[in-house]
Structure formats: C-alpha cells, structure tokens
Design a protein around this motif. Structure first.
Motif, PDB file in Angstrom:
ATOM      1  N   SER A  15       0.868  -1.176   0.000  1.00  0.00           N
ATOM      2  CA  SER A  15       0.000   0.000   0.000  1.00  0.00           C
ATOM      3  C   SER A  15       0.909   1.231   0.000  1.00  0.00           C
ATOM      4  O   SER A  15       2.124   1.118   0.209  1.00  0.00           O
ATOM      5  N   GLN A  16       0.327   2.385  -0.227  1.00  0.00           N
ATOM      6  CA  GLN A  16       1.128   3.613  -0.127  1.00  0.00           C
ATOM      7  C   GLN A  16       1.706   3.740   1.271  1.00  0.00           C
ATOM      8  O   GLN A  16       2.855   4.149   1.433  1.00  0.00           O
ATOM      9  N   SER A  17       0.933   3.374   2.271  1.00  0.00           N
ATOM     10  CA  SER A  17       1.414   3.448   3.659  1.00  0.00           C
ATOM     11  C   SER A  17       2.584   2.495   3.894  1.00  0.00           C
ATOM     12  O   SER A  17       3.540   2.850   4.581  1.00  0.00           O
ATOM     13  N   ASP A  18       2.493   1.285   3.335  1.00  0.00           N
ATOM     14  CA  ASP A  18       3.591   0.321   3.473  1.00  0.00           C
ATOM     15  C   ASP A  18       4.884   0.900   2.897  1.00  0.00           C
ATOM     16  O   ASP A  18       5.934   0.848   3.540  1.00  0.00           O
ATOM     17  N   LEU A  19       4.786   1.413   1.680  1.00  0.00           N
ATOM     18  CA  LEU A  19       5.974   1.960   1.019  1.00  0.00           C
ATOM     19  C   LEU A  19       6.507   3.164   1.780  1.00  0.00           C
ATOM     20  O   LEU A  19       7.718   3.308   1.966  1.00  0.00           O
ATOM     21  N   ALA A  20       5.604   3.997   2.249  1.00  0.00           N
ATOM     22  CA  ALA A  20       6.016   5.180   3.009  1.00  0.00           C
ATOM     23  C   ALA A  20       6.785   4.780   4.268  1.00  0.00           C
ATOM     24  O   ALA A  20       7.841   5.356   4.564  1.00  0.00           O
ATOM     25  N   THR A  21       6.277   3.807   4.977  1.00  0.00           N
ATOM     26  CA  THR A  21       6.945   3.341   6.193  1.00  0.00           C
ATOM     27  C   THR A  21       8.333   2.803   5.887  1.00  0.00           C
ATOM     28  O   THR A  21       9.311   3.135   6.565  1.00  0.00           O
ATOM     29  N   LYS A  22       8.434   1.984   4.847  1.00  0.00           N
ATOM     30  CA  LYS A  22       9.719   1.397   4.482  1.00  0.00           C
ATOM     31  C   LYS A  22      10.733   2.459   4.032  1.00  0.00           C
ATOM     32  O   LYS A  22      11.932   2.276   4.202  1.00  0.00           O
ATOM     33  N   CYS A  23      10.226   3.568   3.472  1.00  0.00           N
ATOM     34  CA  CYS A  23      11.113   4.632   2.980  1.00  0.00           C
ATOM     35  C   CYS A  23      11.243   5.801   3.963  1.00  0.00           C
ATOM     36  O   CYS A  23      11.903   6.792   3.660  1.00  0.00           O
ATOM     37  N   ARG A  24      10.573   5.681   5.108  1.00  0.00           N
ATOM     38  CA  ARG A  24      10.632   6.697   6.164  1.00  0.00           C
ATOM     39  C   ARG A  24      10.129   8.074   5.696  1.00  0.00           C
ATOM     40  O   ARG A  24      10.752   9.103   5.938  1.00  0.00           O
ATOM     41  N   VAL A  25       8.991   8.060   4.977  1.00  0.00           N
ATOM     42  CA  VAL A  25       8.314   9.299   4.580  1.00  0.00           C
ATOM     43  C   VAL A  25       6.829   9.128   4.862  1.00  0.00           C
ATOM     44  O   VAL A  25       6.377   8.050   5.255  1.00  0.00           O
ATOM     45  N   SER A  26       6.049  10.172   4.621  1.00  0.00           N
ATOM     46  CA  SER A  26       4.609  10.080   4.848  1.00  0.00           C
ATOM     47  C   SER A  26       3.916   9.448   3.641  1.00  0.00           C
ATOM     48  O   SER A  26       4.445   9.450   2.524  1.00  0.00           O
ATOM     49  N   ARG A  27       2.729   8.933   3.870  1.00  0.00           N
ATOM     50  CA  ARG A  27       1.919   8.393   2.783  1.00  0.00           C
ATOM     51  C   ARG A  27       1.614   9.483   1.764  1.00  0.00           C
ATOM     52  O   ARG A  27       1.578   9.254   0.559  1.00  0.00           O
TER      53      ARG A  27
END
Length: 62
Positions: A15-27
């Motif tokens: 999800s966008q949230s998953d990717l954001a978490t892995k990249c240390r940025v916001s959704r």
C-alpha cells in the motif's frame, strides 16, 4: 518526468502506507510522487529503488 513507482509498488503488493513506512516518509509524500506533483530527493529515490528492488533509473520514464 513520469515515474513507475505506483506500478512497482502494486507489483510488490505494497500500500502507499507500506511503502512510506519502508522509505521513512509520509503516505502523502508517496501519493504526491506517484501523481507527479513532487520529485523525490536523490536520497529518497535511492531508498525507493532499494525497497522496490530496482535501479534508480528504472523508477523514472524519460
């Protein structure tokens, strides 16, 4: 410059949230990048590439 981030993210079933978490940025940052409203910094581009398993130049369509 367009990008393939949404396509690659969906291939990984993130999800966008998953990717954001892995990249240390916001959704919201991921959403803006996918919609070509924000160009990621070089550092973030390398993080996205690493998480998505591609080279940086494979993220973008010239």
């Amino acid at each position: 410059m367009e990008n393939r981030i949404r396509q690659l993210r969906e291939e990984h079933k993130f999800s966008q949230s998953d990717l954001a978490t892995k990249c240390r940025v916001s959704r919201q940052t991921i959403n803006a990048i996918e919609n070509n409203k924000y160009d990621p910094t070089l550092e973030l581009a390398f993080r996205l590439a690493r998480v998505l398993g591609v080279k940086v130049d494979e993220l973008f369509i010239y």
